[in-house]
Design an enzyme around this catalytic site. Sequence first.
Site, PDB file in Angstrom:
ATOM      1  N   LYS A 106       0.865  -1.184   0.000  1.00  0.00           N
ATOM      2  CA  LYS A 106       0.000   0.000   0.000  1.00  0.00           C
ATOM      3  C   LYS A 106       0.894   1.225   0.000  1.00  0.00           C
ATOM      4  O   LYS A 106       2.011   1.192   0.526  1.00  0.00           O
ATOM      5  CB  LYS A 106      -0.887   0.012   1.248  1.00  0.00           C
TER       6      LYS A 106
HETATM    7  N1  GLU Z   1      -6.869  -0.088  -3.703  1.00  0.00           N
HETATM    8  C1  GLU Z   1      -7.634  -1.264  -3.987  1.00  0.00           C
HETATM    9  C2  GLU Z   1      -7.733  -2.165  -2.766  1.00  0.00           C
HETATM   10  O1  GLU Z   1      -7.607  -1.724  -1.640  1.00  0.00           O
HETATM   11  C3  GLU Z   1      -7.157  -1.990  -5.243  1.00  0.00           C
HETATM   12  C4  GLU Z   1      -5.742  -2.471  -5.227  1.00  0.00           C
HETATM   13  C5  GLU Z   1      -5.235  -2.985  -6.566  1.00  0.00           C
HETATM   14  O2  GLU Z   1      -6.001  -3.048  -7.509  1.00  0.00           O
HETATM   15  O3  GLU Z   1      -4.039  -3.322  -6.628  1.00  0.00           O
HETATM   16  O4  GLU Z   1      -8.040  -3.323  -2.853  1.00  0.00           O
END
Ligand code: GLU
Length: 416
Positions: A106
């Site tokens: 993240k």
């Molecule tokens: N930000 C999204 C999540 O928390 C998508 C992450 C992604 O597609 O890599 O799942």
Amino acid sequence: MAPEHTPLTVAQAQLKLAAKKLNLDSGIHKILSQPKRSILVSVDIRMDNCTVGVFRGIRVQHWDVRGPFKGGIRFYPNITMDEVTALAMLMTWKCSIADIPYGGAKGGICVDSKKLSKGELERLTRRYVSLIVEYLGPHRDIPAPDMYTDAQTMAWIMDTYSQLKGYSIPECVTGKPVEIGGSEGRTEATGKGVIHCVKEAAANIDLKLKNAEVAIQGFGNVGFHAAQAAHGLGCKVVAVSDSSGGIYCQKGLNPDAVLAHKEKTGSVQNFKGCKNITNEELIEAKCDILIPAALQNQITQKNADKIQARMVAEAANGPTTPEADRILHEKNICLIPDILANCGGVTVSYFEWVQNLTREHWTLEKVNGKLETKMTKAFNDVYSLSQEEESDMRTAALMLGVGRVASAIKTLGLWP
Ligand code: GLU
């Protein structure tokens, strides 16, 4: 949330619970309690008024034993290393539950994106990528959208990464616009995926979806598409909200009409035929299905007892505090946990990456069909485990997610 909790202590407590239930080797538990890598950078940019803006940038890579790191980048004020680390850990479990070959990551920049111009946001994104470029890549770490970032942000990431490497590399990021290699169906995938889970869960608790009343907190990308998918299934969307407040209408709302109103006026409030309500009132509204699709810690020990819904589907990451979790369980409310409910986004990100690597472009029909298959399988894997273990769905989801990662660590061994 009780003051002793932070997002990371909650995530670590969840891991501890799964470790205990799985009888996990203590070494593997120790490894998974911390991220593999945490990166902190200072993102310095020239502002439009010629002053210098300095913003804190973070990327946390939790564990990559099942494949490259994957996870969104959020632009949010006051974002901390603690919070991003917890979210990276959740991404590891989420990818494992969805059974896609990734580890969790993240990222975030501490910024109120609404206060920056488009040019400033572009410079911020590009500078951030340049600072962490050596840790990114299609086989290392693949970013995606998250709160207050979108397809345009991903296009800047793709361009910066490609310029720095010297050739075009669409597979370095997902959630891009379709014209530069984005997947059909990626934008709506998280919201749609939530409703696939709702559909499966409703069958298990004998809840008829036709005219079932749905309240959705948050009308951003995830909340809006969940509303649209629920409406498409014949549910009655009775309440929605955004950061300025919400609306309630017992007869049901048309999500497209509400979106048009929000685009015109800046908020969902004051929509004709509706009563204005607060975000707090939305959580306690009369409905069958409650979908928190906004911020963390919205369902707490203060309001959990007042929830009238029979089902809560966590479209947001971490909307329920541990105390509230216990209350919902005691009230026998069917809770679909975040790491299962919202894994549709990263699942279609995976489809996008596969399309980019193979230089293919799938139809919307193909993407949606594959998403439904993946979501249904993930839901039923978690649900069966919860039945076997006589546990709630969050515990079962954690056991499934952590268990697969632990087994990968065991097989790979610890080098050297
Ligand atoms: N930000 C999204 C999540 O928390 C998508 C992450 C992604 O597609 O890599 O799942």
